[in-house]
Design a protein around this motif. Structure first.
Motif, PDB file in Angstrom:
ATOM      1  N   SER A   1     -32.142  51.819  -7.142  1.00 57.30           N
ATOM      2  CA  SER A   1     -33.096  50.847  -7.663  1.00 57.30           C
ATOM      3  C   SER A   1     -34.040  50.468  -6.539  1.00 57.30           C
ATOM      4  O   SER A   1     -33.620  49.890  -5.538  1.00 57.30           O
TER       5      SER A   1
ATOM      6  N   ASN B   1     -31.923  42.331 -22.211  1.00 58.83           N
ATOM      7  CA  ASN B   1     -32.203  40.905 -22.107  1.00 58.83           C
ATOM      8  C   ASN B   1     -33.682  40.681 -21.858  1.00 58.83           C
ATOM      9  O   ASN B   1     -34.303  41.375 -21.058  1.00 58.83           O
ATOM     10  N   ASN B   2     -34.242  39.711 -22.577  1.00 58.25           N
ATOM     11  CA  ASN B   2     -35.620  39.306 -22.350  1.00 58.25           C
ATOM     12  C   ASN B   2     -36.609  40.457 -22.507  1.00 58.25           C
ATOM     13  O   ASN B   2     -37.413  40.731 -21.623  1.00 58.25           O
TER      14      ASN B   2
ATOM     15  N   ASP C   1     -35.564  42.593 -18.541  1.00 56.70           N
ATOM     16  CA  ASP C   1     -35.093  42.177 -17.220  1.00 56.70           C
ATOM     17  C   ASP C   1     -34.817  43.328 -16.267  1.00 56.70           C
ATOM     18  O   ASP C   1     -35.131  43.262 -15.089  1.00 56.70           O
ATOM     19  N   GLY C   2     -34.170  44.374 -16.794  1.00 56.76           N
ATOM     20  CA  GLY C   2     -33.668  45.407 -15.885  1.00 56.76           C
ATOM     21  C   GLY C   2     -34.571  46.612 -15.722  1.00 56.76           C
ATOM     22  O   GLY C   2     -34.156  47.603 -15.131  1.00 56.76           O
TER      23      GLY C   2
ATOM     24  N   LEU D   1     -30.799  55.849 -22.853  1.00 58.08           N
ATOM     25  CA  LEU D   1     -30.801  54.392 -22.684  1.00 58.08           C
ATOM     26  C   LEU D   1     -31.039  53.961 -21.243  1.00 58.08           C
ATOM     27  O   LEU D   1     -31.675  52.946 -20.997  1.00 58.08           O
ATOM     28  N   ARG D   2     -30.504  54.708 -20.304  1.00 58.74           N
ATOM     29  CA  ARG D   2     -30.698  54.256 -18.922  1.00 58.74           C
ATOM     30  C   ARG D   2     -31.928  54.886 -18.282  1.00 58.74           C
ATOM     31  O   ARG D   2     -32.212  54.642 -17.116  1.00 58.74           O
TER      32      ARG D   2
ATOM     33  N   LEU E   1     -42.560  42.819 -17.348  1.00 57.54           N
ATOM     34  CA  LEU E   1     -41.556  43.871 -17.460  1.00 57.54           C
ATOM     35  C   LEU E   1     -41.070  43.958 -18.899  1.00 57.54           C
ATOM     36  O   LEU E   1     -40.882  42.931 -19.561  1.00 57.54           O
TER      37      LEU E   1
ATOM     38  N   ASN F   1     -29.691  46.450 -26.589  1.00 63.40           N
ATOM     39  CA  ASN F   1     -28.909  45.329 -26.063  1.00 63.40           C
ATOM     40  C   ASN F   1     -29.414  44.891 -24.694  1.00 63.40           C
ATOM     41  O   ASN F   1     -28.642  44.651 -23.781  1.00 63.40           O
TER      42      ASN F   1
ATOM     43  N   LEU G   1     -26.360  51.732 -14.347  1.00 63.84           N
ATOM     44  CA  LEU G   1     -26.954  51.092 -15.517  1.00 63.84           C
ATOM     45  C   LEU G   1     -26.252  51.537 -16.799  1.00 63.84           C
ATOM     46  O   LEU G   1     -25.685  52.630 -16.868  1.00 63.84           O
TER      47      LEU G   1
ATOM     48  N   LEU H   1     -37.038  47.580 -13.901  1.00 64.33           N
ATOM     49  CA  LEU H   1     -37.360  48.129 -12.573  1.00 64.33           C
ATOM     50  C   LEU H   1     -36.148  48.673 -11.830  1.00 64.33           C
ATOM     51  O   LEU H   1     -36.293  49.265 -10.763  1.00 64.33           O
ATOM     52  N   ASP H   2     -34.959  48.464 -12.379  1.00 62.66           N
ATOM     53  CA  ASP H   2     -33.786  49.082 -11.765  1.00 62.66           C
ATOM     54  C   ASP H   2     -33.645  50.548 -12.154  1.00 62.66           C
ATOM     55  O   ASP H   2     -32.803  51.255 -11.610  1.00 62.66           O
ATOM     56  N   LYS H   3     -34.453  50.972 -13.104  1.00 62.18           N
ATOM     57  CA  LYS H   3     -34.337  52.355 -13.578  1.00 62.18           C
ATOM     58  C   LYS H   3     -34.997  53.327 -12.606  1.00 62.18           C
ATOM     59  O   LYS H   3     -35.815  52.923 -11.777  1.00 62.18           O
ATOM     60  N   GLU H   4     -34.651  54.574 -12.786  1.00 59.39           N
ATOM     61  CA  GLU H   4     -35.243  55.613 -11.958  1.00 59.39           C
ATOM     62  C   GLU H   4     -36.576  55.978 -12.589  1.00 59.39           C
ATOM     63  O   GLU H   4     -36.615  56.632 -13.633  1.00 59.39           O
TER      64      GLU H   4
END
Lengths: 767, 767
Positions: free
Chosen positions: B473, A495-496, A565-566, A595-596, A562, A493, B482, A568-571
């Motif tokens: 992040s 995005n992009n 979208d998200g 997932l995270r 990437l 789930n 996340l 680079l927010d991951k560790e």
């Protein structure tokens, strides 16, 4: 991991020694199939130990009621399960009225299995001491005929070693079977007639709901010292029927039982003529006899190997691995019937249900295109064309309209067979693989005819889907695709997803080009298609707007696209920095933690770089490989092959070889400790790609076949053949030389390491 | 919607006329309970029509094997199901050996049900013509005693109207029951003994696995014209036992059967003494008699209403709605036992399983704090303290460590009872509601003792969870959370849900403050807690870093916080612009379509603005309300109440009233066509909040009780009482006046419309 359980051997799988723990694993590994049916390597005689019985008929399925914890709108109410079919291999043995059962014998020695991949047969032999102290020696050979693909044959030889004994052999057929993965323990089969006439027997049964009518049949003869044994009648049971042979066998005498069996099915015969068809087949088989049938089998397999074999010198495990993969692919699918497809477990197990995944288009098609005549690849494409209406229905169910098509994640008959929302509804990139296969078929075969005949309609349905699935983001001022799962199923789930967005854009642009090409070159087809799809230029303008303004997440800092979208927010801790106790994460971690995390189950952006490699420079590939590979855990069987190809392209042969080994011996060495459930058939085509496209560097560029051969330092040489546009080229690569041999009449120009090379028929060219 | 099926009435639910289609709905609506047990309004006599039998004992559950389509790591293998308990209400009736069964009667007239909420009893009456043409009149009254909460009583009167007839009445108890929502049709109960002695009967049964021992018991007497009828023995069946009365009834004579029944359970008695305890209860009941028991029932309910009633003048439907909500909450939970909680369906159905959701802390606690003594709210908090170790285990299972606690989404005994990964693993904001309840309890009651005694340990476990669940992040240079699902369950696996991030930050900051406060004020508790939790200042420094640098998605353009990172990428079409045929989206749309839509199932950011309203200006509230409300579909029963409160705060009384009606008559008018499955108990507390906090504007600010009273234009007046720190204040609001009345000895200062008002005991103050 399970190394050395299967003996290294270039042409055979060999197991020595009887270990009850290994029975189920060997049942998978020694499975046999002929494209139309297949079976796990279950014992013929009764076995009370732990076993997983499985016989499968291609295309015969049952719509099992869906099982879920929590229902989500859009789930299919029923879905197709690969069905365990009636068993025709059974031969019960009694020695002085003691049942032969390997689980209860006092001693089992010289137990051996061999699956001869070169010739397509399976033997099993052993000596056993029964509880009544009688020692017997058994040699069984079995194969499923490639020529008469409704038929299989067994030769079961039994010798008594230490005394005379009364031997009773009971060959039978049995429709009292169940599926291990049934959702609700439904009864899948309804047996309608059970009959035996002399040494033949027949069970007519049809599947519940789908009503496939089948006749499971057999014939058996037995002889001792070339003397036929009289057949005895057996009392018919409700679901079991057969015949019996009894003989007072002298010490060291051998009784040989020959059994033919198989299925005739209403997909190929009138339901009322199944027994007739079976009798006809049995007449043919008994006329030819076991030896002649086996000889034909060897010839047919020789022809398959002639075209599809890959030889590897200097690395017997690698050799065995690649042959096992090629052998299993050919056992599973031969392209004779466009209703069939390449199930993820083939005929070796029943896990997953359904027979068709995007694996077919993304991984298997290249193998079949290069090693078979192009009709086989056509069949695979036609399969999806035949399912177009159902793909449109499927999309409608999820809220799309106007002929938008979403092909199912998993299917048997075109209907969805899966029910995880994050996969079923969101792993929509599968639609792109189906479009790409249309392009790939034309690129490789040069045959454009599929597109005006069938493919363009498929492309239109898919383009419509992408157009509707994207939405305009007023924030990003671009079209976005929200809520998807990419090839990396360890993110849901999102995005992009770059891969999905790239495919979506490509699909639309490619469809627009084909519309123009068909309009120009095939006006009759064009008119038919436009009339049928009611496509207007207003609509295609909207498509184009979406495709031309698609959003692709990009990191300026890293200069890479990437994955979503998200990301680079991951560790961003690399796989190598994870504790060993955390691996494999799909067994050690909860789903939310996966997932995270940044960990990638299988190639995602790198899969896109594989499909569309011409769109990216080698520097871009390197940057993305270096960024994403360290986060990739390869917990899908489909991952290492793509990494092997990309590593080879980057000249990193050690890494490429490591990935190759992981893909080629996945099942033989049981990396994931699950081979007892069945084999990973579709990823086996990826192994083939690792050699041919990875090490061999084969590509088709501007209508030319191209190679950039390399060789792993562990190998002396390797060779493979490809059928490129009906010309057979054999490629042999050694440490210091690459040679090409062309079969046929005309010369042909290829490119090797970016240099033009002219191949003359029958002449070896060294580069 | 099902308007006018229940007659408008201020104090009762009344149904008139027998409609077989309505039987299951009425069984839910007319359910009775006493906090310790409860039952659907099933008929006493045999009924062959469509019915949903349900009797439930608080706290008695069964760990049912989880059912899923696809297993995800972290799912609980078993989870607690609310159990259907043995039936003690059964009374079979035969008239001239013809069974009385409303489904087969020739005619049923004057059928009426009444649930008297004021006095806590339920009656059913009807006249029926049996297949044998005998006409009978039946009047049944039933209640579950609040005083003897293991006991219920039934008075069953039968009159023959058109001839003399032989009447046979068979009161019985029956342990042959099943759960409608069983996953695998497991047997939940094991019956160990069945006995009858005279007019009493007992069934001992224990639950499988959990081994709750229960005795279901009954006693029955019958009389005609004040003459007792002789009891006849009934042959014991395997799972059914009872007794029998037989009488030749003259025309217009009435036979009255009185039955007491109920359960004694090993949670409150020694397992060996269950029958003794039952006999003891029956002795007490028969000594008091039906009339006295009923009188006590009325008195006890009067006391409950005295404190918790809300009156509404001028709008009988609104009046009936709020009383129904208050009545059901009191039937479900009375706070006597800290092992119990407020199940989402109470004792009215078995859907969902488990008894405790974040609903308890976020919605129910304010109701119980304001309408009961503070021990009740303490009980609810203690419940979570008692589950702390299991919450730590639960978090560990998902990969957390060092005493981090994640309370389950749904629970009975502290273990997780749910298995949708996007909820179970990701709807982690529940942890915040539990912390907030600790704060809210102190704010409202002024009683700090819970925090040093129990609450601080809960807060530490929760703060540890948030600290570990967030990650830094490097892109945003902030801490992010996340992969969560916020209160709006129509978005799953999103990043930086504003509500969740805000709660996480708040939880850590609040815990740090309480650590200091306990250190300063309760050093012995502090030392104990630090020793037990091994908390160091290094760790709390890390918490603080996370909380102080939490990321909150914000739109500069709209000047609002974003519900989650990707919200503005969605296609922002307002609910009003959706076609009617698209609503409700949870029935009309596939799950993926819902997920990528902007539609909000229930208040999310607005829920946060409700909890932390002091942190935001009224202008900010307005901006967020105006942005998010148009996307909110309120497809959760928990949504309209928060919107009603926020609309009232913004002075939008028409909108507030619309939201109020939707929440208060959800079940009575069966908005969602599902009332037959049971009632929505927890959202009923939200209805109470809509009036008291919404219209009444009640808040606690700086230790003072505050009001900003408003009244919907549809109402003449309304009134409610609150127990604020053991002072009872009655608030009466009419169109032109608000009055306050304080019970007790001392004066008290409150704020009304931001003006200080002094209340003197016993004196009405008009504002």
């Amino acid at each position: 991991m399970n190394q050395d359980y299967i003996k290294p051997n270039p042409w055979s799988l060999i197991e020595e020694g009887f270990e009850t723990d290994r029975v189920k694993s060997s049942e998978s590994l020694f499975s046999i199939g002929n494209g139309a049916m297949g079976q796990r390597a279950n014992f013929e005689e009764y076995y009370s130990g732990d076993t997983f019985q499985g016989s499968y008929i291609a295309g015969v399925y049952y719509p099992d009621k869906t099982r879920v914890g929590w229902w989500k709108n859009g789930y299919p109410e029923y879905f197709a399960k690969v069905l365990n079919a009636p068993n025709w291999i059974g031969i019960n043995i009694h020695v002085n009225e003691q049942a032969l059962d390997l689980a209860t014998c006092k001693k089992v020695t010289s137990f051996k299995r061999e699956l001869n991949m070169k010739e397509g047969w399976y033997i099993r032999s052993f000596q056993a001491t029964l509880p009544n102290d009688i020692e017997v020696k058994v040699d069984v050979q079995r194969f499923l005929s490639l020529d008469l693909d409704e038929l299989g044959a067994i030769e079961y030889k039994l010798t008594v070693l230490n005394s005379d004994a009364n031997i009773r052999m009971t060959p039978y057929i049995d429709s009292g079977i169940t599926n291990e993965d049934s959702n609700w323990d439904d009864k899948f089969w309804n047996t309608t007639s059970v009959a035996s006439i002399g040494n033949r027997a027949f069970i007519e049964a049809h599947t519940m709901k789908t009503n496939f009518a089948t006749c499971t049949f057999m014939e058996a003869t037995a002889e001792v010292n070339n003397q036929m044994i009289e057949v005895l009648e057996l009392q018919d049971e409700e679901l079991v029927v057969g015949c019996q042979f009894q003989h007072e066998l002298k010490t060291n005498e051998t009784i040989t039982l020959t059994k033919y069996g198989g299925y005739t099915v209403s997909t190929n015969h009138k339901p009322s003529e199944l027994i007739d068809a079976a009798n006809h087949l049995l007449n043919e088989a008994s006329e030819l006899g076991f030896e002649v049938l086996l000889k034909k089998q060897k010839q047919t397999w020789a022809a398959i190997w002639e075209m599809s074999d890959i030889t590897i010198e200097g690395d017997v495990k690698a050799q065995q691995g690649i042959r096992f993969n090629i052998f299993q692919l050919n056992q599973t699918y031969l392209g004779k019937d466009s209703r069939l497809n390449i199930g993820p477990k083939g005929f070796t197990g029943e896990k997953y249900g359904g027979s068709t995944y995007w694996d077919t288009e993304a991984y298997c098609l290249p193998f079949y295109m290069a090693t078979k005549n192009q009709e086989v690849a056509w069949s695979l494409l036609e399969y999806r064309y035949n399912h177009l209406e159902k793909a449109i229905e499927n999309a409608k169910k999820l809220g799309f309209s106007n002929g938008a098509a979403l092909y199912p994640m998993v299917t048997m008959n075109g209907e969805e067979c899966h029910n995880e929302w994050e996969i079923t509804f969101e792993e929509i990139h599968r639609n792109g693989a189906i479009a790409f296969a249309i392009y790939n078929y034309y690129r490789f075969t040069g045959d454009y005819s599929y597109i005006p005949e069938m493919g363009l309609e498929v492309l239109i349905g898919i383009a419509r889907f992408w157009h509707q699935r994207a939405n305009y983001s007023s924030k990003k001022k671009k079209f976005v695709i929200l809520g998807v799962t990419g090839p990396n199923e360890y993110e849901n789930n999102i995005n992009n997803n770059w891969y999905t967005n790239y495919l979506a854009k490509w699909c639309i642009k490619y469809t627009l080009k084909q519309l123009q090409k068909v309009k120009d070159g095939y006006p009759v087809d064009y008119d038919r298609i436009i009339a049928h799809t009611k496509l207007t230029s207003d609509e295609t303008d909207l498509w184009d707007e979406v495709a031309s303004n698609m959003f692709f997440p990009f990191s300026k800092k890293h200069q890479i696209f990437l994955q979503q979208d998200g990301f680079l927010d991951k560790e961003l801790i690399k796989v190598n920095d994870l504790a060993k106790s955390d691996r494999p994460i799909n067994q050690k971690w909860s789903w939310d933690r996966i997932l995270r995390s940044p960990y990638i189950k299988q190639a995602d952006i790198l899969q896109g770089f594989y499909l569309f490699e011409e769109d990216f420079s080698i520097e871009e590939l390197e940057k993305h490989f270096d960024f994403y590979e360290p986060f990739t855990v390869h917990e899908s069987s489909l991952s290492p092959c793509v990494h092997s190809i990309q590593a080879a392209k980057l000249g990193r042969m050690d890494q490429a070889y490591t990935f190759y080994l992981r893909t080629s011996r996945l099942d033989l060495d049981d990396y994931n400790k699950e081979v007892e459930e069945g084999l990973h058939i579709t990823s086996m085509a990826g192994t083939w790609m690792s050699i041919v496209e990875g090490f061999g560097g084969m590509r088709v560029l501007e209508d030319k076949l191209c190679f950039t051969p390399q060789i792993p330092k562990q190998w002396k040489s390797y060779s493979f053949k490809v059928n490129f546009r009906n010309r057979i080229i054999k490629v042999s690569v050694s440490v210091d030389n690459t040679s090409f041999e062309l079969t046929g009449q005309e010369e042909m120009s290829i490119r090797v390491n970016n240099q033009r090379v002219i191949l003359l028929p029958g002449k070896q060219v060294n580069v």
